[in-house]
Structure formats: structure tokens, C-alpha cells
Design an enzyme around this catalytic site. Structure first.
Site, short mmCIF file in Angstrom:
data_model
loop_
_atom_site.label_atom_id
_atom_site.label_comp_id
_atom_site.label_asym_id
_atom_site.label_seq_id
_atom_site.Cartn_x
_atom_site.Cartn_y
_atom_site.Cartn_z
N ASN A 5 -27.15 -4.63 1.15
CA ASN A 5 -28.05 -3.52 1.50
C ASN A 5 -27.98 -3.16 2.98
OD1 ASN A 5 -29.22 -5.82 2.44
ND2 ASN A 5 -31.20 -5.51 1.45
N HIS A 6 -27.00 -3.69 3.69
CA HIS A 6 -26.92 -3.41 5.12
C HIS A 6 -26.34 -2.02 5.39
CE1 HIS A 6 -27.02 -7.99 5.76
NE2 HIS A 6 -28.20 -7.47 5.53
N GLU A 44 -27.54 4.03 9.98
CA GLU A 44 -27.95 5.37 9.55
C GLU A 44 -28.30 6.24 10.76
OE1 GLU A 44 -30.14 5.82 5.61
OE2 GLU A 44 -31.75 6.27 7.01
N HIS A 55 -36.83 -9.60 9.67
CA HIS A 55 -37.58 -9.71 8.43
C HIS A 55 -37.17 -10.87 7.53
CE1 HIS A 55 -35.11 -5.96 7.05
NE2 HIS A 55 -34.52 -7.02 6.58
N SER A 83 -34.83 3.19 1.28
CA SER A 83 -33.59 2.99 0.55
C SER A 83 -32.64 4.12 0.94
CB SER A 83 -33.86 2.98 -0.95
OG SER A 83 -34.59 4.13 -1.30
N SER A 114 -37.25 6.67 6.26
CA SER A 114 -37.63 5.39 6.85
C SER A 114 -38.87 5.64 7.69
CB SER A 114 -36.51 4.86 7.74
OG SER A 114 -35.38 4.55 6.97
N HIS A 171 -41.25 -4.87 4.56
CA HIS A 171 -39.96 -4.78 5.26
C HIS A 171 -39.10 -3.64 4.78
CE1 HIS A 171 -38.04 -6.36 1.72
NE2 HIS A 171 -36.90 -6.63 2.32
#
Lengths: 472, 138
Positions: free
Chosen positions: A200-201, A204, A320, A371, A376, A395
Site C-alpha cells: 500500500n506504499h 502522491e 503509524h 486510499s 487524504s 492512520h
């Protein structure tokens, strides 16, 4: 079925039964609780409540979902004399964390060169596998990095002091001892400094879509339509191996008989092994800080090339997946405890000495990635969080359905197309795998943020929307 | 059931699979293949490099954990990507295997596997076939 009772708005309690030492507390809305009932989240909250020396409650925050051992979105504080430390309570990706960068660029200026920027960043920051780092480092230097974290990278000439000063723990957790990190872990990590990794890294490029708190946003240097960049990654193979090594060592020393889940293996905080794990965990955490510092430097370099007048500053960098020694008020008495946050973010209110000086008055920035393709958030920590959740909040959006299901039901190519249609540029090493991280597989970030804001365990400051995504 | 090498099960955040085999060796091999598929999907990997691996464990679960972890180590530290296991022997908690694969640098994929976990893990003999269950942290 785990017994759970609503005891207040967005607050649920799992009563203390059997071998539970404290009750479980879940901070979520009805919708989010229903999702948690679908998997083993609540059972895992209950299991954690059975661990020695746990204080007040085993907590899950709004984005919680099933993990291994501890749930993701789990918070637990332990007494330093009677309590334990557990690698499973931190997670395999030690100090998986999020850094937010702000620029002096407006959305309009960026859009003109969107494609060029995203491609340049994708080329510069290695992601996926088989793309090791361009940053070569000797074993001796790596030891210094494990102790010095982001500061070490800045001292090497890759960044400015404000970068690590605007990072949790000033970019280096004290107590790191490279001697406690195995050769195996070193070999896995040495070629990975400055790499995003996968899963999930992501990296962006975003813009500030809406400001909810003008005063706090101003202190953090955020304004509407400003371009920001978010980096989400962790300690890579080094951190994963540290977790794995100490899980094995603790099993050997203490066995796992009597534990409801083998992944809950732990050691007393004040035991030799407990202290050694902490020293190794701190090294992995510092690796993650250093990792993001180098990536920050590369982002600056690339952006300067495209926009010569650009200025890129670190807003903040939050952990996190971590265990920390912090002071909290327990039954009216201030005491130092060991807080485990697994898929949870620190959310301190005003005045805490851990917050960078220039933010201390308005409280700690909390960075919440959405996501892929969704918004965000920048939130701010609160006193309320210190009262309810040992100064912790969510988180991210939190997963809703499995990667297996996402891969079966969704197509990476289609997801890319749909993101492109929303004006979001996407680059990835593996287009098929994009399906795993589809927004549909995650909880609704808006609902998660609404709930924590309503509870007051962190308050909304700004919403960021994506313009370009690089998936690890 | 035995005809199937492995199958993936639902897990909210991570990847959970069960592998099958007529012998303990076979269930270990099939577990490694399930891990391989999680790492690089159904991509065809060539058998250009040979690696001998040795791991130990004090029970079947820890042996499987250490075995599967070895491939994550080889991938990160030596860029070795598994294709297949040519030979494997398990005696008294000691495993020896000859593995064939290729340099990961030649392939484009994203490995999302961070670690093997003990969560819900088992290795057991169910009447005839052996079954393993593993959750990978991704």
C-alpha cells in the site's frame, strides 16, 4: 461472537470477561463497527486485553480491521514494570509512516506539467521489486544511519535541518542499537535506502482542496489550491526482518503456550530481550525516517529541475506502526508507559514537548492518507485524544475487503482508466496489482475522518486531493 | 482436494492461503509456490539460478515459517526470485532444498509480501493429505 455494547456516541465497549485484564474500547460509528464485526477485529481487541500489564483498555480506532495478533488500528499502553512489548503490536513494517511535503506551487501551475512531473518522480524514486536503491552505503555507514535516522541523511547533504525537526521524534528514535539488528536484516535493508517498496506504499502529488481550520492550516503553512506531496513507506526488508527475528527469539525464550494467537508473542519491557527488541525496533524506525528523507531529497531535485523556483518543505512526518515510551495520565496520575500503535497515529494536544516548537501551540499535525484516488486529510491532535486513546487516532481509510477479492473482482487497467478520467495520473511497476489497492477495497475515508473529528480525538484541518499517484 | 496445490482464502488486509500435499515435503513446496504467486502473480519465471537452502524449526509451523521467510530474504538480499523447488528433504525439524529461479532484476512486478506470520498458521496431517495454512503480511 464478541459481546460489544454501545456506551456513548461512537464509543463501544467489549466488557472485561475471562482472562481479559481490562475492557476493550472501540471508537467507531455504527457503520464502521458493522464492518469490524465481519472479520476478527473485535476478537483481536479482546486478545490484546489479556496481555500482562495492559493499562486501562485495549483500544481500536475508527479505521480498525483484522490484522495478525493485534488488530490494525489498535492502541495499547503497558506498565513499564509489569507490562510487555510485542513485535506483533508494532507490526512487521516497523515505522510504516507518512510524510507530507508542501510546495509554493499552485494547482494550476502543476497541471501544465502534470505528466512530466509524475514520470520524473517515478523514474527517480525506486518502487516495486528488483529496483534497488541508487544510494550505495557501507555497512559502517548503515550503522550510523540506524542511529541517526533522517538527521544522518540531512548531515550527508540530502536535506535541511527543518526536515528532521518536522518529523516525529526529530527523525530519530533514541535508544537505537545497531548491534541488536541481525546480519540477515542488514542484508535485506542495505540496498533499499530511498526506495518506496510495494503493497500500500505510495508517493502522491496532491492539492489542498479545502481548509477547515484557517488558524491551524496557517501555522502548518497550508492554503487552498497549494500543491502538496505525500510519501507513505516504511522500513522495508530491514524492518520486516527485525520483527521476524524477535518474534522467533521471544518464542524461544518464553514460548507461546497460553497465548490466544502465536503472533501475540511478547517479552517483558524490562527484560533483556524486551530491551533488545526496542533497540532494534528503534533502528528500523530510524531506517524508515532516513528512507523518507532521501526520497524527499530526490523529489526536491526532480521538482527543481522542472520548476526552478520551487520550494519544498516538510509539513510533518508521522509514524503509524510503532512502540513508544510516553507520559500519560493513568487514573489521575502522570506516568511513563509503553504505547503500541499499530496502524494508528499519535495525536497529541497543545503543549506536549514531543511536538516541534513552531507547532506546539496549535498542536501536532496528523497526516491521514486516503486510499488510492481518494482524498487524504491533515488533522490536528487534541487533549481529548490524550484522555481517550493515549493520544492516538486513525492512520488511514483502513481496508474493507481482501486483496484476493479485489484481484478477482477488479481489473488494474480499468482502475487506471477510471483514475485518469478523474484527472489523476498513475504510474506503477505492475498494472495488474493496482487492483489490490483499488478504492473499493477500502473503507470510506470521509466516514473515518468524520467519526474521529466528531469524537474529538483529532480535528479536521485540510483535505488534500490527488493529482498524480506513484504506486509502490 | 489433493490435486490442487494451494488455494487463497479471504482475509481483510493480508493474504491467507492453504496448501496441500501427500507428504510434508509436498505441502512445503506448495506453500512456497503460493508465496511465489503472491509475490509475482502468475508471471513465468525462468530457472537460471540454483540455490541450496537449509532451515531448521522446532515444530512444523516454525519450520514452514523459516522456510517461507528464506525466500523473502533471498529476494531482498540476493535478488533471487523462486521458480520451483527441485528437491526437498525434511528430517527431524531440518529442511534442505534445492531451489531454481532467476534474478528478480529481469522481471517487472511489485512484491507486496512483507513477512510470513504465525497468525492462524498450521501444518497438519488430515487423514491422508497434509494441509498448511499461512497468512502473509502484505
Amino acid at each position: 461472537m464478541v459481546e460489544i455494547n454501545k456506551i456513548g456516541k461512537n464509543i463501544y465497549e467489549i466488557p472485561k470477561t475471562g482472562s481479559m485484564k481490562v475492557p476493550g474500547l472501540v471508537y467507531a460509528s455504527e457503520t464502521l463497527i458493522e464492518a469490524m464485526k465481519q472479520d476478527k477485529t473485535l476478537e483481536q481487541v479482546k486478545n490484546v486485553a489479556c496481555l500482562p500489564g495492559i493499562l486501562q483498555a485495549s483500544i481500536a480506532v475508527a479505521d480498525a480491521h483484522q490484522g495478525y495478533g493485534f488488530s490494525i488500528g489498535g492502541v495499547a499502553a503497558f506498565d513499564l514494570d509489569k507490562g510487555i512489548i510485542s513485535p506483533g503490536g508494532v507490526g512487521y513494517d516497523i515505522n510504516c509512516s507518512v510524510r507530507l511535503l508542501k510546495t509554493n506551487l499552485k494547482k494550476k501551475g502543476f497541471l501544465e506539467k502534470k505528466k512530466e512531473v509524475v514520470e520524473a518522480l517515478f523514474r527517480k524514486v525506486p518502487s516495486g521489486v528488483g529496483r534497488g536503491s541508487k544510494f550505495q552505503i557501507t555497512r559502517k555507514e548503515l550503522d550510523k544511519l540506524l542511529e541517526g535516522g533522517a538527521k544522518y541523511i540531512v548531515q550527508k547533504g540530502f536535506g535541511v535541518d527543518e526536515d528532521f525537526l518536522h518529523t516525529e521524534e526529530n527523525g530519530a528514535i533514541p535508544g537505537a542499537n545497531p548491534e541488536k539488528v541481525s546480519e540477515h536484516a542488514v542484508k535485506r535493508g542495505i540496498g533499499q535506502v530511498g526506495t518506496l517498496g510495494a503493497g500500500n506504499h505510495f508517493l502522491e502529488v496532491q492539492f489542498v482542496d479545502e481548509i477547515f481550520d484557517d488558524e491551524v492550516a496557517k501555522t502548518f503553512g497550508l492554503e487552498k489550491d497549494q500543491v502538496t506531496i505525500m510519501v507513505h513507506c516504511g522500513s522495508r526488508g530491514l524492518g520486516h526482518q527485525v520483527a521476524s527475528d524477535y518474534i522467533k527469539k521471544m518464542e524461544e525464550e518464553y514460548g507461546f503456550a497460553g497465548l490466544p494467537d502465536r503472533e501475540l508473542i511478547n517479552a517483558p519491557i524490562n527484560s533483556k530481550l524486551g530491551r533488545e527488541y526496542y533497540a532494534a525496533m528503534a533502528c528500523a524506525a530510524n531506517f524508515a525516517f532516513a528512507n523518507k528523507q532521501l526520497i524527499t531529497h530526490w523529489i526536491r531535485e526532480e521538482l527543481k529541475y522542472i520548476f526552478p523556483e520551487i520550494k519544498v518543505d516538510v509539513v510533518y512526518d508521522v509514524c503509524h506502526n510503532i512502540a513508544k515510551f510516553e507520559e500519560h495520565e493513568i487514573n489521575g496520575k502522570k506516568m511513563k508507559v509503553c504505547v503500541h500503535r499499530k496502524g494508528a497515529t499519535r495525536s497529541f494536544g497543545p503543549g506536549r514537548k514531543e511536538i516541534p516548537e513552531d507547532y506546539r501551540k496549535v498542536r501536532q499535525p496528523v497526516i491521514i492518507p486516503g486510499s488510492m484516488g481518494t482524498a487524504s486529510y491533515v488533522l490536528v491532535g487534541t487533549k481529548k485524544a490524550e484522555e481517550l486513546t493515549f493520544g492516538s487516532t486513525v492512520h488511514g481509510a483502513g481496508r474493507l475487503s481482501s486483496r484476493t477479492k479485489a484481484l478477482r473482482d477488479l481489473r488494474g487497467e480499468k482502475i487506471k482508466k477510471s483514475l485518469n478520467e478523474q484527472g489523476i495520473e498513475v504510474k506503477t511497476m505492475d498494472i495488474k496489482a493496482l487492483a489490490e489497492e483499488a478504492p473499493q477495497a477500502y473503507k470510506d475515508i470521509e466516514e473515518v475522518v468524520r467519526v474521529v473529528d466528531e469524537l474529538g480525538i483529532s480535528k479536521k484541518v485540510a483535505r488534500l486531493k490527488p493529482l498524480g499517484v506513484i504506486k509502490g | 482436494m489433493v490435486n490442487k496445490k494451494f488455494k487463497f482464502l479471504e482475509h481483510t488486509a493480508d493474504v491467507k492461503f492453504q496448501a496441500f500435499g501427500k507428504t510434508i515435503e509436498q505441502v512445503f513446496v506448495n506453500s512456497a509456490l503460493a508465496e511465489k504467486e503472491t509475490i509475482c502473480g502468475k508471471k513465468k519465471i525462468l530457472s537460471k539460478i540454483k540455490k541450496e537452502i537449509k532451515v531448521t524449526g522446532k515444530d512444523n509451523e516454525s519450520l514452514l515459517y523459516n522456510f517461507l521467510e528464506q525466500f523473502l530474504y533471498l529476494l531482498d538480499a540476493e535478488d533471487f526470485l523462486l521458480n520451483k523447488i527441485k528437491a526437498i528433504k525434511i528430517v527431524n525439524g531440518k529442511l534442505k532444498a534445492t531451489c531454481l529461479g532467476d534474478s528478480a532484476k529481469k522481471y517487472k512486478f511489485r512484491n507486496s509480501v512483507k513477512a510470513v506470520t504465525y497468525n492462524e498458521m498450521f501444518v497438519k496431517k488430515d487423514k491422508n493429505p497434509w494441509i498448511s495454512q499461512v497468512v502473509l503480511d502484505v
